[in-house]
Design a protein around this motif. Structure first.
Motif, PDB file in Angstrom:
ATOM      1  N   GLY A 157       0.789  -1.221   0.000  1.00 10.57           N
ATOM      2  CA  GLY A 157       0.000   0.000   0.000  1.00 10.57           C
ATOM      3  C   GLY A 157       0.819   1.266   0.000  1.00 10.57           C
ATOM      4  N   GLY A 158       1.874   1.310   0.835  1.00  9.70           N
ATOM      5  CA  GLY A 158       2.695   2.519   0.913  1.00  9.70           C
ATOM      6  C   GLY A 158       3.347   2.884  -0.407  1.00  9.70           C
ATOM      7  N   PRO A 159       4.061   1.953  -1.070  1.00  7.76           N
ATOM      8  CA  PRO A 159       4.705   2.293  -2.351  1.00  7.76           C
ATOM      9  C   PRO A 159       3.723   2.741  -3.427  1.00  7.76           C
ATOM     10  N   MET A 160       2.531   2.147  -3.471  1.00 12.24           N
ATOM     11  CA  MET A 160       1.623   2.511  -4.565  1.00 12.24           C
ATOM     12  C   MET A 160       1.033   3.911  -4.387  1.00 12.24           C
ATOM     13  N   VAL A 161       1.202   4.514  -3.213  1.00 15.21           N
ATOM     14  CA  VAL A 161       0.777   5.893  -3.001  1.00 15.21           C
ATOM     15  C   VAL A 161       1.949   6.855  -3.123  1.00 15.21           C
ATOM     16  N   VAL A 162       3.103   6.459  -2.575  1.00 11.26           N
ATOM     17  CA  VAL A 162       4.269   7.343  -2.545  1.00 11.26           C
ATOM     18  C   VAL A 162       4.899   7.494  -3.930  1.00 11.26           C
TER      19      VAL A 162
END
Length: 403
Positions: free
Chosen positions: A352-357
């Motif tokens: 989740g974090g990488p796909m937003v950042v």
């Protein structure tokens, strides 16, 4: 779906009803009219939109989505008892709103506001004789937020836009400030007061309206699917007016694969909200997520169409940020929905974090690359959750395999 504590004199929260009912032809027609308005709104972001253009788009999109959702709620609860004439009038109101979008900054603003007021009032009146309280989505029944829109008919820009914002803020504020039980208790108190005054019952005692969960999931998914289809249509339209080169081919293919990846997250195994499981959230929490994610898809459609026009050159900063920001917002909704659906902290950090950042980083530092390279980078970001789960499943199998 979590239930709230019941207070004296109120009915306990009931689970949403489930049936094998599917969207009717009338409901599908209604959805097409609503998405026609979304396509018109996407043109507000054409070119190199600024912060003011984006804010204006968000305001009008929320108005469109709210009007659509009011009638979707009515159709979901009333089922085969829907008054066809009422729905058709609502469709006409949405069509007027859509037609007014191109001139909404000038002489069509009053027509847009008046159509919105009439649609909302009509949607609220259908509940008066049903004896039901839409406690899970009170916007469908309350019309207090319409008052600022009505006042705006005599106001000029930018005052009218602030009045529209205030009206929508009132609707959303009441939705989250008033609990389900409080709304139902208040409706029953008013019914008892009327009965005491007239010394007789005035219609059926108010009861909580029950959503058909499967039908609602289907309507949300269909709306998302149609918005994605509009994104494809805008990209195709822009490609047909541009000289066909190898860069255009790469851009067009990347745009299609990107929309396909977003479709897989939001529709294939979800209820129209990316990575949200079926029936996980109560409507008052699931529906705002749907509004944000589909609004992001509409903005992405505008950016993809604009990127096709700049396929042979660098993408303007405003257009690049619109594209990357739209994907980031859409996937941020997926991050929240994924955690709520039980994927856990490990998934949130790893997938989740990488796909937003990463989309935010691309918006900040990918200014020198070609539009097609940027689109394919976003494709990789959108497919990362799927790849992460594949790798995680493989690691789990290897860790539990016998030596």
């Amino acid at each position: 779906m979590a239930s709230e504590n019941t207070s004296p004199g109120t009915q306990p929260a009931l689970p949403p009803a489930e049936s094998e009912r599917h969207a009717s032809w009338l409901e599908l027609f209604f959805d097409l009219i609503a998405v026609a308005g979304v396509a018109q709104l996407a043109h507000l972001l054409h070119g190199t939109p600024g912060a003011g253009d984006l804010g204006f788009y968000c305001l009008l999109y929320l108005a469109f989505w709210t009007a659509w959702m009011c009638f979707t709620t009515y159709g979901n609860v009333a089922a085969d008892k829907v008054h066809t004439r009422t729905v058709l009038i609502g469709m006409f109101g949405l069509a007027v709103m859509a037609a007014a979008v191109p001139g909404v900054r000038t002489d069509h603003a009053r027509a847009f506001a008046l159509a919105y007021v009439l649609v909302r009032v009509l949607a609220s009146r259908v509940w008066q004789h049903r004896g039901e309280v839409v406690a899970d989505w009170p916007i469908a029944q309350l019309s207090v937020g319409v008052v600022p829109w009505l006042v705006s008919l005599w106001a000029e820009a930018p005052t009218r836009y602030w009045l529209w914002t205030a009206g929508l803020a009132v609707d959303l504020g009441l939705t989250f400030a008033l609990s389900r039980n409080r709304i139902l208790a208040r409706a029953q108190e008013e019914w008892e007061e009327r009965a005491a005054v007239h010394e007789r019952e005035t219609g059926p005692r108010p009861a909580a309206a029950r959503f058909d969960a499967r039908h609602l999931d289907e309507r949300l998914g269909l709306f998302t699917l149609i918005v994605i289809g509009e994104s494809v249509a805008l990209t195709v339209e822009a490609s047909s007016e541009t000289e066909w080169t190898s860069r255009l081919g790469s851009m067009a293919a990347g745009s299609f694969v990107l929309l396909l990846a977003l479709w897989a997250l939001a529709v294939r195994r979800s209820c129209g909200v990316p990575l949200l499981g079926f029936g996980v959230l109560a409507p008052r929490f699931a529906l705002p997520l749907h509004c944000v994610s589909t609004g992001a898809l509409g903005a992405l459609a505008a950016s993809l169409g604009g990127a096709v026009e700049h396929v042979e050159e660098r993408l303007p900063a405003g257009m690049r940020w619109l594209m990357c920001g739209s994907v980031a917002v859409f996937l941020a909704v997926g991050l929240v929905a994924g955690v709520i659906s039980g994927r856990g902290a490990r998934w949130a950090l790893g997938a989740g974090g990488p796909m937003v950042v990463v989309p935010i980083l691309l918006g900040a530092f990918a200014g020198r690359g070609s539009p097609s390279v940027l689109v394919w980078a976003l494709v990789a970001v959108a497919r990362w959750p799927w790849l992460y789960e594949k790798l995680d499943t493989r690691r789990t199998k290897q860790g539990t395999a016998p030596a």
